[in-house]
Design an enzyme around this catalytic site. Structure first.
Site, PDB file in Angstrom:
ATOM      1  N   LYS A  96       0.840  -1.203   0.000  1.00  0.00           N
ATOM      2  CA  LYS A  96       0.000   0.000   0.000  1.00  0.00           C
ATOM      3  C   LYS A  96       0.874   1.252   0.000  1.00  0.00           C
ATOM      4  CE  LYS A  96      -3.952  -2.170   2.246  1.00  0.00           C
ATOM      5  NZ  LYS A  96      -4.600  -2.545   3.503  1.00  0.00           N
TER       6      LYS A  96
ATOM      7  N   GLN B  64      -4.807  -1.126   9.642  1.00  0.00           N
ATOM      8  CA  GLN B  64      -4.811  -2.494   9.116  1.00  0.00           C
ATOM      9  C   GLN B  64      -5.439  -3.463  10.121  1.00  0.00           C
ATOM     10  OE1 GLN B  64      -3.839  -3.227   5.990  1.00  0.00           O
ATOM     11  NE2 GLN B  64      -4.270  -5.403   6.230  1.00  0.00           N
TER      12      GLN B  64
ATOM     13  N   ASP C 293     -11.136   3.170   3.989  1.00  0.00           N
ATOM     14  CA  ASP C 293     -11.557   1.767   3.951  1.00  0.00           C
ATOM     15  C   ASP C 293     -13.072   1.656   3.804  1.00  0.00           C
ATOM     16  OD1 ASP C 293      -9.670  -0.315   4.083  1.00  0.00           O
ATOM     17  OD2 ASP C 293      -9.177   0.161   6.160  1.00  0.00           O
TER      18      ASP C 293
HETATM   19  N1  GUN Z   1      -7.276  -6.515   6.394  1.00  0.00           N
HETATM   20  C1  GUN Z   1      -7.619  -7.291   5.341  1.00  0.00           C
HETATM   21  N2  GUN Z   1      -8.180  -6.539   4.366  1.00  0.00           N
HETATM   22  C2  GUN Z   1      -8.204  -5.270   4.828  1.00  0.00           C
HETATM   23  C3  GUN Z   1      -8.644  -4.041   4.269  1.00  0.00           C
HETATM   24  O1  GUN Z   1      -9.172  -3.955   3.163  1.00  0.00           O
HETATM   25  N3  GUN Z   1      -8.463  -2.943   5.062  1.00  0.00           N
HETATM   26  C4  GUN Z   1      -7.922  -3.012   6.302  1.00  0.00           C
HETATM   27  N4  GUN Z   1      -7.816  -1.883   7.003  1.00  0.00           N
HETATM   28  N5  GUN Z   1      -7.493  -4.135   6.849  1.00  0.00           N
HETATM   29  C5  GUN Z   1      -7.629  -5.259   6.103  1.00  0.00           C
END
Ligand code: GUN
Length: 298
Positions: A54, A98, A121
């Site tokens: 990311k 995350q 998100d």
């Molecule tokens: N963990 C697994 N997928 C995601 C996501 O799309 N966003 C976040 N913040 N954590 C995750």
């Protein structure tokens, strides 16, 4: 029937390129550089890889990436304090914490502390509520990526039978809402669904996000259906050598070939689109915070 294999990497590259162009124009015309803060607590190996990817993608799109990494012992109070600072920080337009978080931290409490207009998100209840009521909020990245793929490969969505397997807040529920917004007839399946096969066979579109390898078999697919496989399952691959593994989706990919009209592979399907949509959401959030319509940059 020849099955089209949907190239998620190529599609994601297109989205990222478009975002990067708009970011460059935003800088030129308004002197604004979007900033994304990502927060990682603990050392979950999969999360570390996600965060690294990311961060790289954010910088490649010309945005600022702010990484905050903490030991798993970080207290919930300290995490909430950080989020409060990021909410107030004008250089931060998007905040992503995350998941999963360590057990002593309440995910829901943390997500609801993020300012909804920085919630790239799309997990905050305000954004979930806006999606459910037809409003204009931030939409979770994975289902948003799936929708972009369906718009390209499933033709007109209106009136189609869509079957979403999985009811998570991250994928299943928002995916169903997005398809409903497109006027699909939507069914949601889950572990208690009585006849998964019958539901699958009625579907023009199947989106699976359950994490069960090969749950959807070839004879459960209606001829010509479009399949989006969000599953990421690691299985043993004795053909590669003892103890070796490989990544597969929720659909028996080989068996779907020749039956479905289009399908996403795993890997190389939905995964790359999720990150591309995170960049798209960060740009969307930045523009909204500054009251700049996207069309002004095109
Ligand atoms: N963990 C697994 N997928 C995601 C996501 O799309 N966003 C976040 N913040 N954590 C995750």
């Amino acid at each position: 029937m020849k099955t089209k294999i949907i190239d998620g990497r190529a599609m994601a590259a297109g989205v990222r390129e478009r975002v990067a162009k708009l970011v460059a124009t935003l800088k030129d015309r308004h002197g604004i550089t979007p900033g994304l803060a990502v927060v990682l607590v603990g050392d979950n190996p999969a999360s570390r890889i996600y965060i690294r990817n990311k961060g790289k993608a954010t910088k490649a799109a010309g945005m600022n990436s702010f990484e905050h990494r903490f030991d798993a012992s970080l207290s919930e109070g300290d995490l909430l304090k950080l989020i409060d600072q990021l909410n107030k920080d004008q250089t931060v337009n998007g905040i992503l914490v995350q998941l999963p978080l360590p057990d002593h931290i309440d995910d829901a409490k943390v997500i609801s502390a993020i300012s909804p207009d920085k919630d790239v998100d799309g997990f905050h209840v305000i954004n979930a509520g806006l999606l459910a009521t037809g409003g204009d909020g931030l939409v979770p990245c994975t289902p948003l990526g799936c929708l972009l793929m369906l718009k390209k490969y499933a033709g007109k969505l209106s009136g189609k039978n869509a079957f979403v397997i999985g009811r998570s807040n991250i994928v299943g529920k928002p995916m169903a809402q997005l398809l409903l917004k497109e006027s699909c007839t939507v069914t949601i399946g889950h572990s208690k669904t009585r006849d998964l096969r019958a539901e699958c066979l009625r579907a023009d579109i199947i989106v699976t996000a359950v994490g069960v390898a090969h749950l959807v078999k070839g004879d459960m697919i209606k001829a010509g259906a479009v399949i989006i496989d969000v599953g990421q399952n690691v299985i043993l691959a004795p053909e590669k050598g003892e103890g070796k593994t490989r990544l597969v989706g929720d659909v028996d990919f080989e068996a779907a070939l020749g039956v479905a009209s289009a399908i996403t592979p795993v890997p190389g399907g939905v995964g790359p689109m999720t990150i591309a949509c995170l960049l798209k959401n960060t740009l969307t959030a930045t523009l909204k915070q500054h009251g700049i319509p996207e069309r002004e940059l095109v």
